[in-house]
Design a protein around this motif. Structure first.
Motif, PDB file in Angstrom:
ATOM      1  N   ASP A  42      88.376 -55.260 -25.045  1.00 49.67           N
ATOM      2  CA  ASP A  42      88.756 -55.112 -26.304  1.00 49.67           C
ATOM      3  C   ASP A  42      89.958 -54.586 -26.574  1.00 49.67           C
ATOM      4  OD1 ASP A  42      86.336 -56.325 -27.266  1.00 49.67           O
ATOM      5  OD2 ASP A  42      85.424 -54.617 -26.657  1.00 49.67           O
ATOM      6  N   VAL A  43      90.546 -53.560 -26.005  1.00 46.36           N
ATOM      7  CA  VAL A  43      91.895 -52.852 -26.574  1.00 46.36           C
ATOM      8  C   VAL A  43      92.279 -52.254 -25.039  1.00 46.36           C
ATOM      9  CG1 VAL A  43      93.019 -50.857 -27.542  1.00 46.36           C
ATOM     10  CG2 VAL A  43      91.025 -52.031 -28.715  1.00 46.36           C
ATOM     11  N   VAL A  44      93.614 -52.736 -24.791  1.00 52.03           N
ATOM     12  CA  VAL A  44      94.278 -52.137 -23.670  1.00 52.03           C
ATOM     13  C   VAL A  44      95.480 -51.391 -24.081  1.00 52.03           C
ATOM     14  CG1 VAL A  44      95.791 -54.265 -23.521  1.00 52.03           C
ATOM     15  CG2 VAL A  44      95.361 -52.810 -21.722  1.00 52.03           C
ATOM     16  N   VAL A  45      95.433 -50.054 -23.665  1.00 53.13           N
ATOM     17  CA  VAL A  45      96.330 -49.075 -24.003  1.00 53.13           C
ATOM     18  C   VAL A  45      97.139 -49.006 -22.861  1.00 53.13           C
ATOM     19  CG1 VAL A  45      96.829 -46.652 -24.736  1.00 53.13           C
ATOM     20  CG2 VAL A  45      94.864 -47.944 -25.456  1.00 53.13           C
ATOM     21  N   ILE A  46      98.449 -48.939 -22.889  1.00 49.86           N
ATOM     22  CA  ILE A  46      99.352 -48.642 -21.960  1.00 49.86           C
ATOM     23  C   ILE A  46     100.144 -47.316 -22.090  1.00 49.86           C
ATOM     24  CG2 ILE A  46     101.495 -49.840 -20.739  1.00 49.86           C
ATOM     25  CD1 ILE A  46      99.040 -51.737 -20.954  1.00 49.86           C
ATOM     26  N   GLY A  47      99.989 -46.575 -21.001  1.00 55.61           N
ATOM     27  CA  GLY A  47     100.391 -45.245 -21.061  1.00 55.61           C
ATOM     28  C   GLY A  47      99.216 -44.079 -21.297  1.00 55.61           C
ATOM     29  N   SER A  48      99.445 -42.927 -20.612  1.00 57.07           N
ATOM     30  CA  SER A  48      98.593 -41.926 -20.436  1.00 57.07           C
ATOM     31  C   SER A  48      99.231 -40.564 -20.879  1.00 57.07           C
ATOM     32  CB  SER A  48      97.932 -41.741 -18.876  1.00 57.07           C
ATOM     33  OG  SER A  48      99.056 -41.557 -17.926  1.00 57.07           O
ATOM     34  N   GLY A  49     100.139 -40.504 -21.624  1.00 56.14           N
ATOM     35  CA  GLY A  49     100.619 -39.415 -22.606  1.00 56.14           C
ATOM     36  C   GLY A  49      99.704 -39.105 -23.560  1.00 56.14           C
ATOM     37  N   ILE A  50     100.084 -38.128 -24.379  1.00 55.68           N
ATOM     38  CA  ILE A  50      99.320 -37.626 -25.702  1.00 55.68           C
ATOM     39  C   ILE A  50      98.918 -39.001 -26.449  1.00 55.68           C
ATOM     40  CG2 ILE A  50     101.192 -37.116 -27.089  1.00 55.68           C
ATOM     41  CD1 ILE A  50      99.205 -34.999 -28.220  1.00 55.68           C
ATOM     42  N   ALA A  51      99.788 -39.917 -26.670  1.00 52.32           N
ATOM     43  CA  ALA A  51      99.737 -41.041 -27.674  1.00 52.32           C
ATOM     44  C   ALA A  51      98.678 -42.001 -26.966  1.00 52.32           C
ATOM     45  CB  ALA A  51     101.107 -41.641 -27.745  1.00 52.32           C
ATOM     46  N   GLY A  52      98.619 -42.160 -25.697  1.00 59.53           N
ATOM     47  CA  GLY A  52      97.938 -43.202 -25.065  1.00 59.53           C
ATOM     48  C   GLY A  52      96.568 -42.796 -24.772  1.00 59.53           C
ATOM     49  N   ARG A 105      87.730 -46.084 -28.456  1.00 60.98           N
ATOM     50  CA  ARG A 105      86.402 -46.127 -27.619  1.00 60.98           C
ATOM     51  C   ARG A 105      85.349 -46.545 -28.548  1.00 60.98           C
ATOM     52  NH1 ARG A 105      83.011 -48.172 -25.726  1.00 60.98           N
ATOM     53  NH2 ARG A 105      81.686 -47.705 -23.924  1.00 60.98           N
ATOM     54  N   ALA A 106      85.306 -46.083 -29.831  1.00 59.00           N
ATOM     55  CA  ALA A 106      84.223 -46.260 -30.725  1.00 59.00           C
ATOM     56  C   ALA A 106      84.184 -47.609 -31.401  1.00 59.00           C
ATOM     57  CB  ALA A 106      84.452 -45.303 -31.872  1.00 59.00           C
ATOM     58  N   HIS A 107      85.177 -48.381 -30.949  1.00 58.61           N
ATOM     59  CA  HIS A 107      85.385 -49.800 -31.555  1.00 58.61           C
ATOM     60  C   HIS A 107      85.222 -50.753 -30.437  1.00 58.61           C
ATOM     61  CE1 HIS A 107      86.631 -47.449 -34.882  1.00 58.61           C
ATOM     62  NE2 HIS A 107      87.837 -47.199 -34.574  1.00 58.61           N
ATOM     63  N   GLY A 108      84.903 -50.464 -29.124  1.00 55.22           N
ATOM     64  CA  GLY A 108      84.639 -51.325 -28.008  1.00 55.22           C
ATOM     65  C   GLY A 108      85.113 -51.091 -26.961  1.00 55.22           C
ATOM     66  N   ARG A 109      85.226 -51.760 -26.028  1.00 55.85           N
ATOM     67  CA  ARG A 109      85.824 -51.661 -24.592  1.00 55.85           C
ATOM     68  C   ARG A 109      87.436 -51.488 -24.741  1.00 55.85           C
ATOM     69  NH1 ARG A 109      84.834 -57.111 -21.902  1.00 55.85           N
ATOM     70  NH2 ARG A 109      85.419 -57.719 -24.246  1.00 55.85           N
ATOM     71  N   VAL A 110      87.639 -50.346 -23.770  1.00 58.85           N
ATOM     72  CA  VAL A 110      88.956 -49.796 -23.740  1.00 58.85           C
ATOM     73  C   VAL A 110      89.336 -49.625 -22.375  1.00 58.85           C
ATOM     74  CG1 VAL A 110      90.582 -48.183 -24.378  1.00 58.85           C
ATOM     75  CG2 VAL A 110      88.919 -48.401 -25.838  1.00 58.85           C
ATOM     76  N   LEU A 111      90.484 -50.363 -22.064  1.00 58.74           N
ATOM     77  CA  LEU A 111      91.264 -50.404 -20.667  1.00 58.74           C
ATOM     78  C   LEU A 111      92.336 -49.489 -20.877  1.00 58.74           C
ATOM     79  CD1 LEU A 111      91.457 -50.887 -17.677  1.00 58.74           C
ATOM     80  CD2 LEU A 111      92.629 -53.171 -18.476  1.00 58.74           C
ATOM     81  N   LEU A 112      92.587 -48.541 -20.089  1.00 59.86           N
ATOM     82  CA  LEU A 112      93.978 -47.728 -20.195  1.00 59.86           C
ATOM     83  C   LEU A 112      94.608 -47.992 -18.818  1.00 59.86           C
ATOM     84  CD1 LEU A 112      95.409 -45.177 -21.539  1.00 59.86           C
ATOM     85  CD2 LEU A 112      94.199 -43.653 -19.759  1.00 59.86           C
ATOM     86  N   VAL A 113      95.757 -48.235 -18.875  1.00 60.42           N
ATOM     87  CA  VAL A 113      96.746 -48.575 -17.856  1.00 60.42           C
ATOM     88  C   VAL A 113      97.956 -47.750 -17.736  1.00 60.42           C
ATOM     89  CG1 VAL A 113      98.484 -50.416 -16.741  1.00 60.42           C
ATOM     90  CG2 VAL A 113      96.231 -50.796 -18.133  1.00 60.42           C
ATOM     91  N   THR A 114      98.255 -47.116 -16.796  1.00 61.14           N
ATOM     92  CA  THR A 114      99.259 -45.872 -16.668  1.00 61.14           C
ATOM     93  C   THR A 114     100.082 -46.338 -15.425  1.00 61.14           C
ATOM     94  OG1 THR A 114      99.969 -43.735 -16.677  1.00 61.14           O
ATOM     95  CG2 THR A 114      98.016 -44.258 -15.257  1.00 61.14           C
ATOM     96  N   LYS A 115     101.464 -46.116 -15.550  1.00 61.95           N
ATOM     97  CA  LYS A 115     102.418 -46.368 -14.663  1.00 61.95           C
ATOM     98  C   LYS A 115     102.240 -45.646 -13.129  1.00 61.95           C
ATOM     99  CE  LYS A 115     107.412 -47.582 -14.222  1.00 61.95           C
ATOM    100  NZ  LYS A 115     108.796 -47.410 -14.861  1.00 61.95           N
ATOM    101  N   ALA A 116     102.030 -44.670 -13.145  1.00 59.13           N
ATOM    102  CA  ALA A 116     101.949 -43.755 -12.168  1.00 59.13           C
ATOM    103  C   ALA A 116     100.345 -43.009 -12.030  1.00 59.13           C
ATOM    104  CB  ALA A 116     102.862 -42.676 -12.088  1.00 59.13           C
ATOM    105  N   LEU A 117     100.240 -41.801 -11.821  1.00 59.52           N
ATOM    106  CA  LEU A 117      98.801 -41.102 -11.890  1.00 59.52           C
ATOM    107  C   LEU A 117      98.823 -40.769 -13.428  1.00 59.52           C
ATOM    108  CD1 LEU A 117      99.208 -38.800  -8.848  1.00 59.52           C
ATOM    109  CD2 LEU A 117      97.868 -40.950  -8.945  1.00 59.52           C
ATOM    110  N   LEU A 118      97.623 -40.445 -14.012  1.00 61.42           N
ATOM    111  CA  LEU A 118      96.998 -40.135 -15.280  1.00 61.42           C
ATOM    112  C   LEU A 118      98.121 -39.057 -15.812  1.00 61.42           C
ATOM    113  CD1 LEU A 118      93.273 -40.643 -15.392  1.00 61.42           C
ATOM    114  CD2 LEU A 118      95.202 -42.097 -16.848  1.00 61.42           C
TER     115      LEU A 118
END
Length: 560
Positions: free
Chosen positions: A41-51, A59-72
C-alpha cells in the motif's frame, strides 16, 4: 494537487523563467527491466527519522514496505550529534522557537510551515520518548537541554551526550522490529512508476546482493514516500555519509516534480580539518560544543566572532561559516580553531564522548589543544517541494526530511531543527496516508533513458567544490554549468550502482547551480561575492525548478 499558501496564490514571474539547456540530463535511468514485482500500500524510501516515523505511522493504514539504500541504521540520522530542538522548557515557548527559526532562515521561511513545526514539535518529541527514546536527564530527572547557534533559549534535547541521532535510530528501529513492516535493505531506488494520469504507482529499484529479491525489481504501491536524505556528496568534503547522493531529488526531478530552494546548501561552520584536499565524509564538531562554551579563535588566539554578531559563536550557521571563511582569507590560514580546553577532561568525556574519540582518533586532543576547524557541506535546506502534509506536485508522491522542502528552513536551517522537521512532518504524512487514492496500472514512459560513467562522480564533486560551495560568483557558476553540461557526454553502457549514483549527483548538482546562478544576492547559506548584499526588493521570493526535455527550468515566485 498541492494545496499550500505559496502555491494557491497567483505567481508573479519576475524576472521570467530561465532554462539551463542540458538535454543530456537523464529523464529516466537506464536499467534492466524489473525481474520481480512486489505489491504494497505504501512504500517508504529511507530509514532515517523521517522514513521510520512515516513507516511506523502508516502501518495503521495498510501494508508498508520500507526500502533503504544500505543497512537500516546507516543514514544521516545516526550521525546527528547535537540534538533535537523543541520548546520543552518552562521558560521557553513555540513563539520564541518560531522567531529564532525565522531569523535564521533569513526571510525565506514559510511562516505557516514553521508554526506547524514549533507548535507540534514538543508533543512529537514526547511521543518519541514514549516510544522508547532515552534523552539525557538532569539530576532532578528533567530532560537536559542545551543551546546551539541561533537559539536564544536552551531547547536542544540530546542523548548519550553527543549521540542523539544514534539513540533516536535505536528507539525507532526497536519499534520497527515489533511491527509487521517489511524491509528491503541494500536497495537503491531508481525511478518512479506512474499511471496514465501521472499518479505515482510505485518505484523501480535495484537490490544489491543475492536472495529472494535481487537485481532490478518493481514495487507497486498506492503511495510513495521519499525520505532519502541529503545530497552532500555533490561536494568533495561533507559531513554526510557516502549514501547521500541526491537520489530522492534526482528521482523527483525525473518524475516531473517541482523542487525549491536548492541554492541554499548549508555549510556547517565547525568540521574537523583533516588537511589540505581532504575529501569524503568529514568529522563534525557539533554546534553543541559552542553551546556549552567553546570559543572560535584564530591562530593568535583572538575570538573573531565577538563583535560580529550579538550571539558571537552562537550566531546562525551561515553567519559563523562566513566569518570563518573571511578570517581565513584575512590571515591566509587554511583553518580556524575551536577552543574548548576550559570544558575540562570531565566535561568532554561526559558531554561529548563521541566527538572526543573522533578528534583523538585524528591526532587532536580537545582537552589540551584547540581543534582545527573549517566549514564543509552539511545540509540541503531546499529539496522536493511539498505542502504541509508532505505532498509533492506529483499526485501520490510524498517527501519528508532533508530530501523535502517544506519551507521551514528558508535560506539557512536553524540548528537541530532537522530531526524535528523529519519527526513532525513524518507524522503528518502518515495521517495523510489514511485513505490514499489507488493509482491505475503503471505505464511505460517515453522519456529517454540515460546513464553516466561512474568517473563523473569525482568530477562533479570537484566542479561543485571549486565553483558552487561556500563562496559563489557569476563567473564560477557559469563555469560550473558549462563543465557539468560537458559531463553529460560521459555515458555508460553498463548499468550499476556507481553509474546510477553518478547520474543522480550530476542531476542534483545541475539543479543547484541553475538556482545559484539565478539568485543574484547573498542570503543565508547562499553567498554571492558579486552580489554581497541581501536584496529583499528583488529576491524575497522563492526559486523553483523542474526538469524537462530541454534541461532544468528555474522560475522565480514572489511571496507576499
Amino acid at each position: 494537487m498541492i494545496s499550500h499558501p505559496c502555491l494557491d496564490r497567483a505567481e508573479t514571474l519576475v524576472p521570467p523563467p530561465t532554462r539551463s539547456p542540458d538535454p543530456s540530463l537523464a529523464r529516466r535511468l537506464a536499467a534492466p527491466p524489473p525481474g520481480w514485482t512486489v505489491d504494497t500500500d505504501v512504500v517508504v524510501i529511507g530509514s532515517g527519522i523521517a522514513g521510520l516515523v512515516t513507516a511506523l505511522g502508516a502501518r495503521a493504514h495498510g501494508r508498508v514496505l520500507l526500502v533503504t539504500k544500505a543497512l537500516l541504521d546507516e543514514g544521516s540520522t545516526r550521525w546527528a550529534q547535537g540534538g533535537i530542538a523543541a520548546a520543552l522548557a518552562a521558560d521557553d515557548s513555540p513563539e520564541e522557537h518560531l522567531r529564532d527559526t525565522l531569523v535564521a532562515g533569513a526571510g525565506r521561511c514559510d511562516e505557516e510551515a514553521v508554526r506547524v513545526l514549533v507548535t507540534e514539535g514538543p508533543a512529537a518529541v514526547r511521543r518519541l520518548i514514549a516510544l522508547g527514546a532515552e534523552f539525557d536527564r538532569t539530576a532532578d530527572g528533567a530532560i537536559a537541554l542545551t543551546r546551539e547557534g541561533g537559539h536564544h533559549r536552551r531547547r536542544i534535547a540530546h542523548a548519550g551526550g553527543d549521540a542523539t541521532g544514534a539513540e533516536i535510530s535505536r528507539a525507532l528501529l526497536a519499534g520497527l522490529k515489533e511491527s509487521e513492516i517489511e524491509v528491503i535493505e541494500h536497495a537503491l531506488v531508481l525511478d518512479l512508476l506512474t499511471d496514465a494520469a501521472g499518479r505515482a504507482a510505485g518505484v523501480t529499484l535495484h537490490v544489491m546482493g543475492e536472495g529472494r529479491r535481487d537485481g532490478v525489481g518493481a514495487v507497486r504501491a498506492r503511495a510513495v514516500v521519499l525520505a532519502t536524505g541529503g545530497l552532500g556528496q555533490v561536494f568533495s568534503a561533507t559531513t554526510n555519509p557516502g549514501v547521500s547522493t541526491g537520489d530522492g531529488v534526482a528521482l523527483a526531478l525525473r518524475a516531473g516534480a517541482e523542487v525549491a530552494d536548492l541554492e541554499f546548501v548549508q555549510f556547517h561552520p565547525t568540521v574537523l580539518w583533516l588537511g589540505e584536499g581532504a575529501s569524503g565524509q568529514q568529522p563534525l564538531i557539533s554546534e553543541a560544543v559552542r553551546g556549552e562554551g567553546a570559543h572560535l579563535i584564530d591562530a593568535t588566539g583572538r575570538r573573531f566572532m565577538v563583535g560580529r554578531h550579538e550571539l558571537a559563536e552562537l550566531a546562525p550557521r551561515d553567519v559563523v561559516a562566513k566569518a570563518i571563511m573571511n578570517r581565513m582569507r584575512e590571515t591566509g590560514a587554511a583553518h580556524m580553531y575551536l577552543d574548548g580546553r576550559h570544558l575540562g577532561a570531565r566535561g568532554w568525556e561526559n558531554r561529548f564522548p563521541t566527538i572526543l574519540a573522533s578528534c583523538r582518533h585524528h591526532g587532536v586532543d580537545p582537552v589540551t589543544e584547540p581543534i582545527p576547524v573549517v566549514p564543509a557541506a552539511h545540509y540541503a535546506s531546499g529539496g522536493v517541494r511539498t505542502d504541509l502534509s508532505g505532498r509533492t506536485s506529483v499526485p501520490g508522491l510524498y517527501a519528508c526530511g532533508e530530501v523535502a522542502c517544506t519551507g521551514v528552513h528558508g535560506a539557512n536551517r536553524l540548528a537541530s531543527n532537522s530531526l524535528l522537521e523529519g519527526l513532525v512532518f513524518a507524522e503528518r504524512i502518515a495521517a495523510a496516508l489514511a485513505d490514499p487514492v489507488a493509482p491505475g496500472e503503471p505505464v511505460a514512459t517515453a522519456a529517454p533513458a540515460g546513464l553516466l560513467d561512474p568517473s563523473v562522480r569525482a568530477q562533479v564533486q570537484q566542479i561543485m567544490t571549486e565553483h558552487a560551495s561556500v563562496l559563489r560568483g557569476a563567473d564560477g557558476l557559469a563555469e560550473a554549468a558549462r563543465r557539468l553540461a560537458g559531463l553529460g557526454g560521459h555515458r555508460s553502457a553498463e548499468p550499476c550502482v556507481a553509474a546510477w549514483e553518478a547520474t543522480n549527483l550530476h542531476t542534483a548538482a545541475t539543479a543547484i547551480v541553475a538556482a545559484a546562478r539565478r539568485r543574484e544576492e547573498t542570503r543565508g547559506s547562499h553567498w554571492r561575492e558579486d552580489f554581497p548584499d541581501r536584496d529583499d526588493a528583488r529576491w524575497q521570493g522563492r526559486l523553483t525548478g523542474r526538469l524537462g526535455a530541454a534541461g532544468i527550468t528555474t522560475q522565480y515566485e514572489e511571496t507576499r
